[in-house]
Design a protein around this motif. Structure first.
Motif, PDB file in Angstrom:
ATOM      1  N   SER A 137       0.853  -1.196   0.000  1.00  0.00           N
ATOM      2  CA  SER A 137       0.000   0.000   0.000  1.00  0.00           C
ATOM      3  C   SER A 137       0.883   1.239   0.000  1.00  0.00           C
ATOM      4  N   GLY A 138       0.252   2.394  -0.233  1.00  0.00           N
ATOM      5  CA  GLY A 138       1.022   3.624  -0.365  1.00  0.00           C
ATOM      6  C   GLY A 138       1.363   3.865  -1.828  1.00  0.00           C
ATOM      7  N   ASN A 139       1.681   5.106  -2.162  1.00  0.00           N
ATOM      8  CA  ASN A 139       1.997   5.471  -3.542  1.00  0.00           C
ATOM      9  C   ASN A 139       3.495   5.344  -3.791  1.00  0.00           C
ATOM     10  N   VAL A 140       3.872   4.384  -4.633  1.00  0.00           N
ATOM     11  CA  VAL A 140       5.285   4.136  -4.971  1.00  0.00           C
ATOM     12  C   VAL A 140       5.473   4.389  -6.463  1.00  0.00           C
ATOM     13  N   VAL A 141       6.443   5.229  -6.829  1.00  0.00           N
ATOM     14  CA  VAL A 141       6.609   5.580  -8.237  1.00  0.00           C
ATOM     15  C   VAL A 141       7.350   4.506  -9.029  1.00  0.00           C
ATOM     16  N   SER A 142       8.203   3.723  -8.337  1.00  0.00           N
ATOM     17  CA  SER A 142       8.950   2.689  -9.056  1.00  0.00           C
ATOM     18  C   SER A 142       9.456   1.632  -8.074  1.00  0.00           C
ATOM     19  N   HIS A 143       9.515   0.379  -8.548  1.00  0.00           N
ATOM     20  CA  HIS A 143      10.024  -0.719  -7.731  1.00  0.00           C
ATOM     21  C   HIS A 143      11.180  -1.383  -8.468  1.00  0.00           C
ATOM     22  N   ILE A 144      12.328  -1.466  -7.800  1.00  0.00           N
ATOM     23  CA  ILE A 144      13.540  -2.051  -8.391  1.00  0.00           C
ATOM     24  C   ILE A 144      13.825  -3.371  -7.692  1.00  0.00           C
ATOM     25  N   ALA A 145      13.826  -4.475  -8.430  1.00  0.00           N
ATOM     26  CA  ALA A 145      14.033  -5.784  -7.796  1.00  0.00           C
ATOM     27  C   ALA A 145      14.303  -6.860  -8.831  1.00  0.00           C
ATOM     28  N   SER A 146      14.843  -7.964  -8.326  1.00  0.00           N
ATOM     29  CA  SER A 146      14.947  -9.162  -9.148  1.00  0.00           C
ATOM     30  C   SER A 146      13.557  -9.767  -9.272  1.00  0.00           C
ATOM     31  N   ASP A 147      13.391 -10.645 -10.246  1.00  0.00           N
ATOM     32  CA  ASP A 147      12.130 -11.378 -10.384  1.00  0.00           C
ATOM     33  C   ASP A 147      12.193 -12.547  -9.406  1.00  0.00           C
ATOM     34  N   ASN A 148      11.673 -12.332  -8.199  1.00  0.00           N
ATOM     35  CA  ASN A 148      11.787 -13.341  -7.151  1.00  0.00           C
ATOM     36  C   ASN A 148      11.004 -14.611  -7.458  1.00  0.00           C
ATOM     37  N   ILE A 149       9.907 -14.475  -8.192  1.00  0.00           N
ATOM     38  CA  ILE A 149       9.150 -15.672  -8.576  1.00  0.00           C
ATOM     39  C   ILE A 149       9.998 -16.536  -9.509  1.00  0.00           C
ATOM     40  N   LYS A 150      10.621 -15.885 -10.466  1.00  0.00           N
ATOM     41  CA  LYS A 150      11.495 -16.613 -11.396  1.00  0.00           C
ATOM     42  C   LYS A 150      12.657 -17.260 -10.658  1.00  0.00           C
ATOM     43  N   GLY A 151      13.215 -16.535  -9.684  1.00  0.00           N
ATOM     44  CA  GLY A 151      14.341 -17.074  -8.913  1.00  0.00           C
ATOM     45  C   GLY A 151      13.951 -18.306  -8.113  1.00  0.00           C
ATOM     46  N   GLY A 152      12.767 -18.257  -7.479  1.00  0.00           N
ATOM     47  CA  GLY A 152      12.291 -19.428  -6.741  1.00  0.00           C
ATOM     48  C   GLY A 152      12.071 -20.603  -7.661  1.00  0.00           C
ATOM     49  N   ASN A 153      11.572 -20.316  -8.853  1.00  0.00           N
ATOM     50  CA  ASN A 153      11.364 -21.355  -9.858  1.00  0.00           C
ATOM     51  C   ASN A 153      12.689 -21.967 -10.288  1.00  0.00           C
ATOM     52  N   MET A 154      13.696 -21.121 -10.481  1.00  0.00           N
ATOM     53  CA  MET A 154      15.032 -21.602 -10.855  1.00  0.00           C
ATOM     54  C   MET A 154      15.588 -22.542  -9.787  1.00  0.00           C
ATOM     55  N   ALA A 155      15.375 -22.191  -8.521  1.00  0.00           N
ATOM     56  CA  ALA A 155      15.870 -23.018  -7.416  1.00  0.00           C
ATOM     57  C   ALA A 155      15.189 -24.378  -7.419  1.00  0.00           C
ATOM     58  N   GLY A 156      13.857 -24.393  -7.572  1.00  0.00           N
ATOM     59  CA  GLY A 156      13.123 -25.656  -7.587  1.00  0.00           C
ATOM     60  C   GLY A 156      13.540 -26.548  -8.734  1.00  0.00           C
ATOM     61  N   GLU A 157      13.661 -25.962  -9.907  1.00  0.00           N
ATOM     62  CA  GLU A 157      14.043 -26.748 -11.084  1.00  0.00           C
ATOM     63  C   GLU A 157      15.461 -27.298 -10.954  1.00  0.00           C
ATOM     64  N   PHE A 158      16.360 -26.500 -10.372  1.00  0.00           N
ATOM     65  CA  PHE A 158      17.740 -26.966 -10.178  1.00  0.00           C
ATOM     66  C   PHE A 158      17.778 -28.168  -9.246  1.00  0.00           C
ATOM     67  N   ILE A 159      17.002 -28.097  -8.161  1.00  0.00           N
ATOM     68  CA  ILE A 159      16.968 -29.214  -7.202  1.00  0.00           C
ATOM     69  C   ILE A 159      16.459 -30.485  -7.873  1.00  0.00           C
ATOM     70  N   LEU A 160      15.388 -30.367  -8.647  1.00  0.00           N
ATOM     71  CA  LEU A 160      14.840 -31.543  -9.330  1.00  0.00           C
ATOM     72  C   LEU A 160      15.828 -32.116 -10.344  1.00  0.00           C
ATOM     73  N   GLU A 161      16.500 -31.230 -11.048  1.00  0.00           N
ATOM     74  CA  GLU A 161      17.507 -31.676 -12.027  1.00  0.00           C
ATOM     75  C   GLU A 161      18.652 -32.395 -11.321  1.00  0.00           C
ATOM     76  N   LYS A 162      19.063 -31.841 -10.196  1.00  0.00           N
ATOM     77  CA  LYS A 162      20.192 -32.396  -9.442  1.00  0.00           C
ATOM     78  C   LYS A 162      19.860 -33.770  -8.862  1.00  0.00           C
ATOM     79  N   LEU A 163      18.587 -33.987  -8.507  1.00  0.00           N
ATOM     80  CA  LEU A 163      18.187 -35.234  -7.855  1.00  0.00           C
ATOM     81  C   LEU A 163      17.382 -36.148  -8.778  1.00  0.00           C
ATOM     82  N   GLY A 164      17.465 -35.923 -10.067  1.00  0.00           N
ATOM     83  CA  GLY A 164      16.823 -36.818 -11.032  1.00  0.00           C
ATOM     84  C   GLY A 164      15.315 -36.783 -11.016  1.00  0.00           C
ATOM     85  N   GLY A 165      14.744 -35.636 -10.617  1.00  0.00           N
ATOM     86  CA  GLY A 165      13.292 -35.483 -10.682  1.00  0.00           C
ATOM     87  C   GLY A 165      12.537 -36.000  -9.477  1.00  0.00           C
ATOM     88  N   LYS A 166      13.233 -36.579  -8.490  1.00  0.00           N
ATOM     89  CA  LYS A 166      12.578 -37.072  -7.278  1.00  0.00           C
ATOM     90  C   LYS A 166      13.299 -36.514  -6.056  1.00  0.00           C
TER      91      LYS A 166
END
Length: 311
Positions: A137-166
């Motif tokens: 909430s509140g009026n913010v003119v700009s937000h500077i950040a990494s794409d945290n959703i994409k980063g979390g997705n990258m982490a999950g996919e890396f773990i699955l790749e590292k452990l053969g999908g299980k």
């Protein structure tokens, strides 16, 4: 004739005095005008920055990137630490607004609670930019950040790749209510939920803190949870988890890419980290704050690239 001359002389002297007085007033007015102009210029060169906590290398790096850019562009940057306290955060905003900053950069302690602080700046017509974490909430003119959703997705996919999908995975969450916690968790679960042979066996907050990461990890281990991977929403918690796990062979993925995490990856203690660029975030926040001060348009969302660091 003499009387007339005296009268003329008297009028002449009166005129000179009046002229001198007016000239003096004009100079004084000009001086005041210059002082006002100087004060305005000084105010326009001052930017406020409020960081959630400087007890974290990630935010120290962000602060340093911001300070370097401000110096480079000839602006004064006043930096205050909220110490992860929403009440102190609001007090910091009030302090900086009172100091006459022309723009305010806020790294929120909590995405909900920060709204009250931002409204203080809004009421005084001080433009606000957020960095790393959003404000709900509140009026913010700009937000500077990494794409945290994409980063979390990258982490999950890396773990699955590292452990053969299980995999059985432990998730160490950040501060409840922080947008980074919500978004990193969302991206991670999009990658792993509903997959055959994949289960998140424990999800607990450790508040982005190294010591809490250690304590929470120890509690999970004492609960006899069987797991072969850990995803921590930041590197500090991941580094704490490493201490708790000791020599246990587990895939551990952090988030941020701070120097301690990079060293841990090199040493084979940390499997990977999703690396942000906090110094660049700070730099971009200042750069865009200056654009706002100058009346230039800035984007509502300014993304900062992510990359995975692994051995």
């Amino acid at each position: 004739m003499k009387k007339i001359s005296n009268k003329v002389l008297s009028l002449f002297l009166t005129g000179i005095i009046a002229f001198a007085t007016l000239a003096g007033c004009g100079q004084q007015g000009a001086k005041k005008g210059n002082e006002t102009k100087k004060e305005t210029t000084t105010a326009s060169k001052k930017i406020g920055m409020i960081v959630s906590t400087l007890n974290n290398p990630f935010f120290v790096s962000m602060k340093e990137g911001a300070a370097k850019k401000a110096k480079e562009m000839g602006y004064e940057l006043v930096i205050l630490d909220s110490q992860n306290d929403a009440a102190k955060e609001r007090a910091n905003v009030e302090d900086l607004v009172q100091q006459g900053v022309s723009a305010l950069i806020v790294n929120p302690t909590d995405s909900d609670a920060v709204g009250n602080a931002i409204k203080v700046a809004n009421d005084k017509k001080v433009p606000v930019l957020t960095v790393d974490r959003k404000a709900n909430s509140g009026n913010v003119v700009s937000h500077i950040a990494s794409d945290n959703i994409k980063g979390g997705n990258m982490a999950g996919e890396f773990i699955l790749e590292k452990l053969g999908g299980k995999a059985n995975i432990v998730e160490l969450q950040g501060i409840p209510g922080a947008s980074a916690t919500r978004d990193r968790g969302k991206g991670f679960h999009e990658a792993v939920d509903g997959k055959a042979g994949v289960k998140v066996v424990a999800t607990q907050p450790a508040d982005f803190d190294r010591q809490k990461g250690l304590n929470v990890m120890e509690n999970i281990m004492q609960g006899n949870a069987k797991f072969d991977a850990v995803f921590a929403h930041n590197d500090e918690m991941a580094l704490g988890a490493i201490k708790a796990l000791k020599d246990k062979k587990v895939v551990i993925v952090g988030f941020d890419g701070n120097e301690d995490a990079k060293k841990a990856v090199d040493e084979g203690k940390l499997t990977a980290t999703i690396a942000q660029q906090p110094d660049l975030m700070g730099s971009l926040a200042v750069e865009n704050a200056i654009k706002v001060i100058k009346g230039e348009k800035v984007a509502n969302e300014i993304p900062v690239d992510l990359k995975i660091i692994k051995k």
